[in-house]
Design a protein around this motif. Structure first.
Motif, PDB file in Angstrom:
ATOM      1  N   TRP A  69       3.446  -6.826  -2.804  1.00 35.18           N
ATOM      2  CA  TRP A  69       4.521  -6.262  -1.976  1.00 35.18           C
ATOM      3  C   TRP A  69       5.558  -5.591  -2.833  1.00 35.18           C
ATOM      4  CZ3 TRP A  69       5.462  -4.384   2.727  1.00 35.18           C
ATOM      5  CH2 TRP A  69       6.982  -4.143   2.921  1.00 35.18           C
ATOM      6  N   SER A  70       5.971  -6.111  -3.902  1.00 36.62           N
ATOM      7  CA  SER A  70       6.949  -5.679  -4.485  1.00 36.62           C
ATOM      8  C   SER A  70       6.609  -4.871  -5.841  1.00 36.62           C
ATOM      9  CB  SER A  70       7.833  -7.007  -5.184  1.00 36.62           C
ATOM     10  OG  SER A  70       9.038  -6.523  -5.488  1.00 36.62           O
ATOM     11  N   SER A 100       2.419  -3.167   0.915  1.00 36.11           N
ATOM     12  CA  SER A 100       3.083  -2.859  -0.381  1.00 36.11           C
ATOM     13  C   SER A 100       4.157  -1.932  -0.194  1.00 36.11           C
ATOM     14  CB  SER A 100       2.251  -2.582  -1.671  1.00 36.11           C
ATOM     15  OG  SER A 100       2.815  -2.385  -2.687  1.00 36.11           O
ATOM     16  N   THR A 101       5.284  -2.219  -1.022  1.00 31.09           N
ATOM     17  CA  THR A 101       6.309  -1.209  -1.133  1.00 31.09           C
ATOM     18  C   THR A 101       5.961   0.129  -1.609  1.00 31.09           C
ATOM     19  OG1 THR A 101       7.242  -2.249  -3.031  1.00 31.09           O
ATOM     20  CG2 THR A 101       8.303  -2.704  -0.893  1.00 31.09           C
ATOM     21  N   LEU A 102       4.792   0.049  -2.589  1.00 33.15           N
ATOM     22  CA  LEU A 102       4.179   1.103  -2.923  1.00 33.15           C
ATOM     23  C   LEU A 102       4.032   2.263  -2.010  1.00 33.15           C
ATOM     24  CD1 LEU A 102       3.540   2.587  -5.672  1.00 33.15           C
ATOM     25  CD2 LEU A 102       1.183   1.594  -5.406  1.00 33.15           C
ATOM     26  N   ASN A 103       3.623   1.778  -0.739  1.00 33.71           N
ATOM     27  CA  ASN A 103       3.333   2.588   0.346  1.00 33.71           C
ATOM     28  C   ASN A 103       4.395   3.282   1.029  1.00 33.71           C
ATOM     29  OD1 ASN A 103       0.366   1.880   0.068  1.00 33.71           O
ATOM     30  ND2 ASN A 103       0.727   0.163   1.012  1.00 33.71           N
ATOM     31  N   VAL A 104       5.704   2.990   0.747  1.00 36.21           N
ATOM     32  CA  VAL A 104       6.930   3.337   1.618  1.00 36.21           C
ATOM     33  C   VAL A 104       7.637   3.901   0.541  1.00 36.21           C
ATOM     34  CG1 VAL A 104       6.517   2.094   3.652  1.00 36.21           C
ATOM     35  CG2 VAL A 104       7.686   1.050   1.577  1.00 36.21           C
ATOM     36  N   ILE A 105       7.422   4.285  -0.586  1.00 31.78           N
ATOM     37  CA  ILE A 105       8.492   5.112  -1.820  1.00 31.78           C
ATOM     38  C   ILE A 105       7.531   5.912  -2.268  1.00 31.78           C
ATOM     39  CG2 ILE A 105       9.613   2.795  -2.310  1.00 31.78           C
ATOM     40  CD1 ILE A 105       7.795   3.039  -5.109  1.00 31.78           C
ATOM     41  N   PHE A 106       8.419   7.073  -2.954  1.00 29.73           N
ATOM     42  CA  PHE A 106       7.791   8.300  -3.540  1.00 29.73           C
ATOM     43  C   PHE A 106       8.101   8.132  -5.161  1.00 29.73           C
ATOM     44  CE2 PHE A 106       7.217  12.935  -2.464  1.00 29.73           C
ATOM     45  CZ  PHE A 106       6.325  13.197  -3.622  1.00 29.73           C
ATOM     46  N   PRO A 107       7.156   7.576  -5.835  1.00 25.89           N
ATOM     47  CA  PRO A 107       7.477   7.490  -7.190  1.00 25.89           C
ATOM     48  C   PRO A 107       7.604   9.033  -7.775  1.00 25.89           C
ATOM     49  CG  PRO A 107       5.395   6.269  -6.907  1.00 25.89           C
ATOM     50  CD  PRO A 107       5.949   7.130  -5.461  1.00 25.89           C
TER      51      PRO A 107
END
Length: 443
Positions: free
Chosen positions: A25-26, A52-59
């Protein structure tokens, strides 16, 4: 409880439900590893088909890709899906989260997740608000971030905000109260360990408020900094400067678009979720942020730099990295700035006499910003000598190494001199940055 005087709100914090694998997730703050897409590809592999938070952020490494709009649409849909499917659920009651982070460099760095009032924050130059930027905010960098946040259902903070609490009255005493554990797990990609505890009883919340109110006392503030007549600075930005500026920009737009200004003040977008960290925490280290320049001719850049500084600038080449670092040790000589660099030809250093600015970074950027605007090229902000060593020596690139600043002088510098140049310092290395975990509804 009235927290207006200390610019705080007690938020309803959302956490992953008990079935979510927190290791997956983190993920680390989106503004890290911006020249290392392989890091983010590995994170994607690690989190495949899992919440996962990877799915809700924009690297930010992907900000310039052509699929930005589609990515943002997916982010917004995933946020709503995590709410609808109760992947994210509220804590049992409103409160704060007490954080204890182990990093690759420190056994413990303590923090407190709270919501701060954007009404008491101003990132513009000369700001005298309770919450202030510590570095210049580049307004041109806000639009892509605004596009991500403006339709988002939730926020997840990688923002870290500093308090100057030498007596350790706000965060540290909470660990002595046996707070209820919320999570305890290893972070991905060898980034340490994270523990969190609920601070949700009226007594503990009031304890936090009382300690912050004391720090914000005009009398205490004036005595601490010898700052009679200066407006109180309680919170100074640490990490996530542009993310908080984005939240502020959206909040100001919301206020402009309504006629009932009284009711809008209860809008959740008025606040932003952040982690407070005491600048005196032993686990908090200030690291310099270096620069790597892409798509330039290093020899021409150095010649133009010498011309810019009108005879006060000399360029010296070194046989190796060790010699470069040894020569740079004299950088604290009065009225001389020495900045090490590397390029395809090897290592060297720039020596500038009688600089106008206090910081080496400010001196170099006084030339570099205009040079890149006029001649092309791109700058990236780099954590760690090793990455500069890897990237700076490639053809068409150039790396600049900068010294760290003292964290103990930060608040006084901001009070009397204002914000520092953008990306002057980093709170630790890239893998020590805040990992996303907690969330809050903003709609």
């Amino acid at each position: 409880m009235n927290f207006d005087k200390i610019g705080l709100q007690v938020p309803e914090i959302l956490l992953p439900n008990k079935d979510v694998d927190l290791y997956k997730w983190s993920v680390v703050a989106c503004d890290q590893y911006t020249s290392q897409p392989d890091y983010w590809e590995q994170a994607k592999t690690t989190t495949e088909n899992q919440p996962s938070t990877l799915n809700v952020i924009f690297p930010e490494v992907f900000l310039e890709d052509s699929d930005g709009d589609e990515r943002i649409k997916n982010i917004n849909n995933n946020m709503q899906q995590y709410l609808d499917d109760e992947i994210l659920v509220p804590m049992s009651q409103k409160g704060f989260v007490l954080v204890d982070r182990k990093t690759s460099q420190a056994p413990s760095r303590k923090g407190l997740v709270v919501a701060i009032d954007l009404e008491q924050y101003d990132f513009n130059k000369g700001s005298q608000t309770l919450i202030r930027a510590t570095e210049g905010t580049i307004v041109d960098r806000l639009p892509p971030r605004i596009k991500v946040r403006q339709d988002a259902a939730i926020e997840l903070p990688h923002i870290m905000v500093l308090i100057d609490d030498p007596q350790r009255t706000v965060i540290e005493p909470l660990f002595e109260q046996n707070p209820t554990a919320l999570y305890d797990f290893e972070l991905m990609m060898n980034s340490g360990h994270l523990k969190g505890y609920a601070i949700d009883t009226p007594e503990l919340i009031q304890q936090v408020a009382d300690a912050l109110e004391n720090l914000a006392s005009p009398e205490v503030f004036a005595k601490k900094y010898n700052a009679e007549g200066k407006d109180v600075l309680l919170y100074a930005m640490g990490d996530g400067n542009h993310s908080l500026a984005t939240a502020k920009a959206i909040w100001e737009k919301i206020k402009q678009d309504v006629t009932d200004t009284q009711s809008v003040m209860d809008n959740p977008a008025r606040y932003a979720l952040v982690e407070l960290v005491n600048i005196h925490d032993e686990g908090l280290q200030f690291e310099p942020i270096h620069r790597v320049i892409f798509n330039v001719n290093p020899e021409q850049l150095l010649k133009d730099m010498q011309a810019h500084f009108s005879g006060n600038c000399s360029i010296c080449r070194c046989d190796n990295e060790a010699e470069m670092k040894q020569r740079a040790q004299v950088a604290n000589i009065e009225n001389i700035h020495i900045v090490p660099f590397n390029d395809i030809s090897g290592y060297g250093y720039i020596q500038i006499e009688n600089p106008v600015f206090t910081l080496e970074l400010a001196t170099i950027e006084s030339f570099l910003n205009d040079y890149l605007d006029n001649n092309g090229g791109k700058v990236d902000f780099i954590h760690g000598d090793d990455v500069v060593n890897e990237l700076g020596v490639k053809e068409g690139n150039m790396g600049f190494f900068f010294p760290p600043i003292s964290k103990h002088s930060l608040f006084k510098t901001i009070i009397f001199d204002g914000a520092l140049p953008r990306k002057t310092f980093s709170m630790g290395e890239a893998d020590e940055k805040r990992f996303y975990l907690e969330a809050r509804k903003i709609k």
